[in-house]
Design a protein around this motif. Structure first.
Motif, PDB file in Angstrom:
ATOM      1  N   LYS A   1      31.164  14.857   4.519  1.00  0.00           N
ATOM      2  CA  LYS A   1      32.291  14.618   5.419  1.00  0.00           C
ATOM      3  C   LYS A   1      33.362  15.654   5.081  1.00  0.00           C
ATOM      4  O   LYS A   1      33.759  15.808   3.923  1.00  0.00           O
ATOM      5  CB  LYS A   1      32.885  13.221   5.220  1.00  0.00           C
ATOM      6  N   VAL A   2      33.808  16.384   6.078  1.00  0.00           N
ATOM      7  CA  VAL A   2      34.919  17.316   5.946  1.00  0.00           C
ATOM      8  C   VAL A   2      36.091  16.645   6.648  1.00  0.00           C
ATOM      9  O   VAL A   2      36.031  16.385   7.849  1.00  0.00           O
ATOM     10  CB  VAL A   2      34.610  18.678   6.594  1.00  0.00           C
ATOM     11  N   VAL A   3      37.132  16.339   5.893  1.00  0.00           N
ATOM     12  CA  VAL A   3      38.265  15.598   6.425  1.00  0.00           C
ATOM     13  C   VAL A   3      39.475  16.523   6.503  1.00  0.00           C
ATOM     14  O   VAL A   3      39.874  17.117   5.501  1.00  0.00           O
ATOM     15  CB  VAL A   3      38.575  14.362   5.549  1.00  0.00           C
ATOM     16  N   LEU A   4      40.030  16.640   7.711  1.00  0.00           N
ATOM     17  CA  LEU A   4      41.184  17.496   7.938  1.00  0.00           C
ATOM     18  C   LEU A   4      42.444  16.649   8.026  1.00  0.00           C
ATOM     19  O   LEU A   4      42.493  15.686   8.795  1.00  0.00           O
ATOM     20  CB  LEU A   4      41.027  18.289   9.238  1.00  0.00           C
ATOM     21  N   MET A   5      43.439  17.010   7.229  1.00  0.00           N
ATOM     22  CA  MET A   5      44.723  16.329   7.307  1.00  0.00           C
ATOM     23  C   MET A   5      45.835  17.352   7.454  1.00  0.00           C
ATOM     24  O   MET A   5      45.660  18.533   7.141  1.00  0.00           O
ATOM     25  CB  MET A   5      44.963  15.432   6.088  1.00  0.00           C
ATOM     26  N   GLY A   6      46.963  16.905   7.935  1.00  0.00           N
ATOM     27  CA  GLY A   6      48.129  17.742   8.119  1.00  0.00           C
ATOM     28  C   GLY A   6      49.077  17.053   9.063  1.00  0.00           C
ATOM     29  O   GLY A   6      48.754  16.023   9.655  1.00  0.00           O
ATOM     30  N   TYR A   7      50.240  17.624   9.206  1.00  0.00           N
ATOM     31  CA  TYR A   7      51.262  17.026  10.056  1.00  0.00           C
ATOM     32  C   TYR A   7      50.816  17.081  11.516  1.00  0.00           C
ATOM     33  O   TYR A   7      49.989  17.916  11.898  1.00  0.00           O
ATOM     34  CB  TYR A   7      52.588  17.768   9.878  1.00  0.00           C
ATOM     35  N   MET A   8      51.375  16.192  12.342  1.00  0.00           N
ATOM     36  CA  MET A   8      51.060  16.249  13.768  1.00  0.00           C
ATOM     37  C   MET A   8      51.406  17.641  14.280  1.00  0.00           C
ATOM     38  O   MET A   8      52.403  18.230  13.883  1.00  0.00           O
ATOM     39  CB  MET A   8      51.789  15.156  14.548  1.00  0.00           C
TER      40      MET A   8
ATOM     41  N   ASP B   1      26.773   7.216   8.338  1.00  0.00           N
ATOM     42  CA  ASP B   1      25.826   8.211   7.846  1.00  0.00           C
ATOM     43  C   ASP B   1      25.926   9.493   8.662  1.00  0.00           C
ATOM     44  O   ASP B   1      26.229   9.468   9.848  1.00  0.00           O
ATOM     45  CB  ASP B   1      24.389   7.664   7.932  1.00  0.00           C
ATOM     46  N   GLY B   2      25.620  10.594   8.010  1.00  0.00           N
ATOM     47  CA  GLY B   2      25.574  11.879   8.694  1.00  0.00           C
ATOM     48  C   GLY B   2      26.677  12.814   8.255  1.00  0.00           C
ATOM     49  O   GLY B   2      27.598  12.442   7.531  1.00  0.00           O
ATOM     50  N   ASN B   3      26.555  14.049   8.701  1.00  0.00           N
ATOM     51  CA  ASN B   3      27.548  15.084   8.425  1.00  0.00           C
ATOM     52  C   ASN B   3      28.604  15.060   9.515  1.00  0.00           C
ATOM     53  O   ASN B   3      28.270  15.149  10.698  1.00  0.00           O
ATOM     54  CB  ASN B   3      26.885  16.461   8.379  1.00  0.00           C
ATOM     55  N   PHE B   4      29.864  14.964   9.111  1.00  0.00           N
ATOM     56  CA  PHE B   4      30.964  14.857  10.061  1.00  0.00           C
ATOM     57  C   PHE B   4      32.117  15.759   9.666  1.00  0.00           C
ATOM     58  O   PHE B   4      32.392  15.943   8.478  1.00  0.00           O
ATOM     59  CB  PHE B   4      31.540  13.423  10.071  1.00  0.00           C
ATOM     60  N   VAL B   5      32.830  16.230  10.666  1.00  0.00           N
ATOM     61  CA  VAL B   5      34.190  16.729  10.503  1.00  0.00           C
ATOM     62  C   VAL B   5      35.068  15.640  11.093  1.00  0.00           C
ATOM     63  O   VAL B   5      34.858  15.211  12.229  1.00  0.00           O
ATOM     64  CB  VAL B   5      34.419  18.067  11.237  1.00  0.00           C
ATOM     65  N   ILE B   6      36.035  15.170  10.318  1.00  0.00           N
ATOM     66  CA  ILE B   6      36.925  14.096  10.742  1.00  0.00           C
ATOM     67  C   ILE B   6      38.357  14.616  10.741  1.00  0.00           C
ATOM     68  O   ILE B   6      38.845  15.088   9.714  1.00  0.00           O
ATOM     69  CB  ILE B   6      36.817  12.873   9.810  1.00  0.00           C
ATOM     70  N   SER B   7      39.026  14.509  11.878  1.00  0.00           N
ATOM     71  CA  SER B   7      40.443  14.858  11.969  1.00  0.00           C
ATOM     72  C   SER B   7      41.257  13.576  11.860  1.00  0.00           C
ATOM     73  O   SER B   7      41.064  12.651  12.653  1.00  0.00           O
ATOM     74  CB  SER B   7      40.749  15.541  13.302  1.00  0.00           C
ATOM     75  N   LEU B   8      42.148  13.531  10.890  1.00  0.00           N
ATOM     76  CA  LEU B   8      42.998  12.363  10.694  1.00  0.00           C
ATOM     77  C   LEU B   8      44.244  12.455  11.563  1.00  0.00           C
ATOM     78  O   LEU B   8      44.596  13.524  12.051  1.00  0.00           O
ATOM     79  CB  LEU B   8      43.451  12.280   9.230  1.00  0.00           C
ATOM     80  N   GLY B   9      44.939  11.335  11.695  1.00  0.00           N
ATOM     81  CA  GLY B   9      46.288  11.364  12.241  1.00  0.00           C
ATOM     82  C   GLY B   9      47.210  11.930  11.179  1.00  0.00           C
ATOM     83  O   GLY B   9      46.886  11.899   9.978  1.00  0.00           O
ATOM     84  N   GLY B  10      48.362  12.433  11.575  1.00  0.00           N
ATOM     85  CA  GLY B  10      49.279  13.060  10.624  1.00  0.00           C
ATOM     86  C   GLY B  10      49.712  12.157   9.492  1.00  0.00           C
ATOM     87  O   GLY B  10      49.874  12.594   8.350  1.00  0.00           O
ATOM     88  N   GLY B  11      49.878  10.872   9.768  1.00  0.00           N
ATOM     89  CA  GLY B  11      50.331   9.940   8.737  1.00  0.00           C
ATOM     90  C   GLY B  11      49.225   9.197   8.018  1.00  0.00           C
ATOM     91  O   GLY B  11      49.483   8.492   7.036  1.00  0.00           O
ATOM     92  N   THR B  12      48.003   9.351   8.465  1.00  0.00           N
ATOM     93  CA  THR B  12      46.887   8.582   7.913  1.00  0.00           C
ATOM     94  C   THR B  12      46.818   8.595   6.383  1.00  0.00           C
ATOM     95  O   THR B  12      46.704   7.535   5.768  1.00  0.00           O
ATOM     96  CB  THR B  12      45.538   9.055   8.496  1.00  0.00           C
ATOM     97  N   PRO B  13      46.903   9.762   5.729  1.00  0.00           N
ATOM     98  CA  PRO B  13      46.744   9.739   4.268  1.00  0.00           C
ATOM     99  C   PRO B  13      47.882   9.046   3.533  1.00  0.00           C
ATOM    100  O   PRO B  13      47.744   8.710   2.355  1.00  0.00           O
ATOM    101  CB  PRO B  13      46.684  11.223   3.879  1.00  0.00           C
TER     102      PRO B  13
END
Length: 173
Positions: free
Chosen positions: A2-9, A70-82
């Motif tokens: 899983k590749v998880v992308l975080m950052g500000y809106m 299960d599986g390979n994913f790229v996941i984009s979070l919401g800006g405040g999620t983390p």
């Protein structure tokens, strides 16, 4: 993986995430879109009809579900999620997961977000670029503790979506 992308809106998580997933042949999931589909309401409606607290609770549940898929994913979070619940720990503790912070300057964020101000519940009350810039500056300071826990930090300013996807691919593989 899983590749998880975080950052500000406005940092480009969704558009970069889609491009990256396509580049590395992974499935793509935008957490906000996943929540909207599951709830049958868009994010603005969820905030309006319920509350931010309600949203943050379900956001945590949907994040767990995605991380357990299960599986390979790229996941984009919401800006405040983390920054809420135990979300940063969920991500950091998930097996075979890389967390990437898409760092974007305050001025770039201000310029991107001002035209979208009415579609973003957290900033819809702001009326000018100065107020928006101040809001972003304060928020980034508050969120820096979480954002700086990323495995990798990628600066997004003055780079194309294609360049950023390639830069992330090189960091990961």
């Amino acid at each position: 993986m899983k590749v998880v992308l975080m950052g500000y809106m406005g940092s480009g998580k969704s558009v970069i995430g889609r491009k990256l997933a396509n580049t590395i042949a992974y499935k793509y999931a935008d957490l906000d879109e996943y929540i909207e589909k599951g709830e049958g309401q868009n994010i603005v409606e969820i905030f309006t009809n319920h509350s931010e607290i309600y949203f943050r609770k379900i956001e945590n549940a949907y994040l767990k579900k995605l991380l357990d898929t299960d599986g390979n994913f790229v996941i984009s979070l919401g800006g405040g999620t983390p920054c809420y619940s135990n979300n940063i720990n969920l991500i950091k503790d998930a097996s075979n997961t890389s967390l990437i912070y898409l760092e974007t300057s305050i001025d770039t964020l201000t310029n991107r977000l001002f035209s979208e101000i009415n579609r973003r519940p957290l900033i819809s009350h702001l009326t000018n670029k100065i107020a928006l810039n101040d809001f972003i500056r304060k928020h980034l300071f508050e969120r820096s503790y979480y954002y700086n826990q990323a495995d990798y930090k990628i600066s997004t300013d003055h780079k194309s979506i294609k360049m950023l996807a390639e830069e992330i691919r090189k960091v990961l593989f």
